[in-house]
Design an enzyme around this catalytic site. Structure first.
Site, mmCIF file in Angstrom:
data_model
loop_
_atom_site.group_PDB
_atom_site.id
_atom_site.type_symbol
_atom_site.label_atom_id
_atom_site.label_comp_id
_atom_site.label_asym_id
_atom_site.label_seq_id
_atom_site.Cartn_x
_atom_site.Cartn_y
_atom_site.Cartn_z
ATOM 1 C CG PHE A 198 -2.023 3.343 8.565
ATOM 2 C CD1 PHE A 198 -1.533 2.519 7.572
ATOM 3 C CD2 PHE A 198 -2.343 2.774 9.795
ATOM 4 C CE1 PHE A 198 -1.344 1.157 7.795
ATOM 5 C CE2 PHE A 198 -2.159 1.417 10.026
ATOM 6 C CZ PHE A 198 -1.660 0.609 9.016
ATOM 7 C CB VAL A 257 -0.919 0.016 1.245
ATOM 8 C CG1 VAL A 257 -1.800 1.248 1.254
ATOM 9 C CG2 VAL A 257 -1.748 -1.262 1.320
ATOM 10 C CB SER A 292 4.863 -3.316 2.801
ATOM 11 O OG SER A 292 5.594 -4.491 3.014
ATOM 12 C CB CYS A 293 1.309 0.611 4.779
ATOM 13 S SG CYS A 293 0.466 2.184 4.433
ATOM 14 C CB VAL A 294 5.892 2.841 1.959
ATOM 15 C CG1 VAL A 294 6.634 1.645 2.487
ATOM 16 C CG2 VAL A 294 5.441 2.591 0.541
#
Length: 126
Positions: free
Chosen positions: A85, A77, A104-106
């Protein structure tokens, strides 16, 4: 290893030289989807609408490959504001129920077309 190109008729057209997804072996790798509305090509308004549209677009790509959200094993994401978020997570949880995939979220500086979110997935074929 043979690869199969997947382009979904119910997802927005690619905005560059790429395909919606590629099947290689037992896996499907999607390109990142942003919140473009397939019928108009316009970006949905706001993080809630864009997140919903991204997940609908991914659903269309998965469906074209004969898969569903249950077959997803990894997501990445990308958000342009990590303050979003919690909102993204709440919507995401409606699509990935039961055994959730790895994720994963960046936070990124910018996304294509000024999008607020982009998601790509890896799914395993049944």
């Amino acid at each position: 290893m043979m690869k199969t190109i997947i382009n979904a008729k119910n997802a927005p057209a690619a905005v560059g030289p790429y395909v919606h997804a590629v099947k290689a072996g037992d896996f499907v790798f999607t390109s990142g989807q942003i919140g473009l509305i397939p019928e108009t090509g316009e970006l949905a308004e706001g993080i809630v609408a864009q997140t919903e549209q991204v997940l609908k677009n991914l659903g269309a790509v998965l469906s074209e490959a004969g898969l569903s959200y249950e077959d997803v094993i990894k997501t990445t994401v990308f958000v342009d504001n990590m303050d979003d978020f919690a909102t993204v997570n709440e919507i995401y949880a409606k699509y990935f129920t039961g055994k959730a995939p790895a994720r994963s979220c960046v936070a990124v500086d910018k996304l294509p077309k000024g999008a607020l979110i982009e998601i790509e997935v890896i799914a395993v074929c049944k």
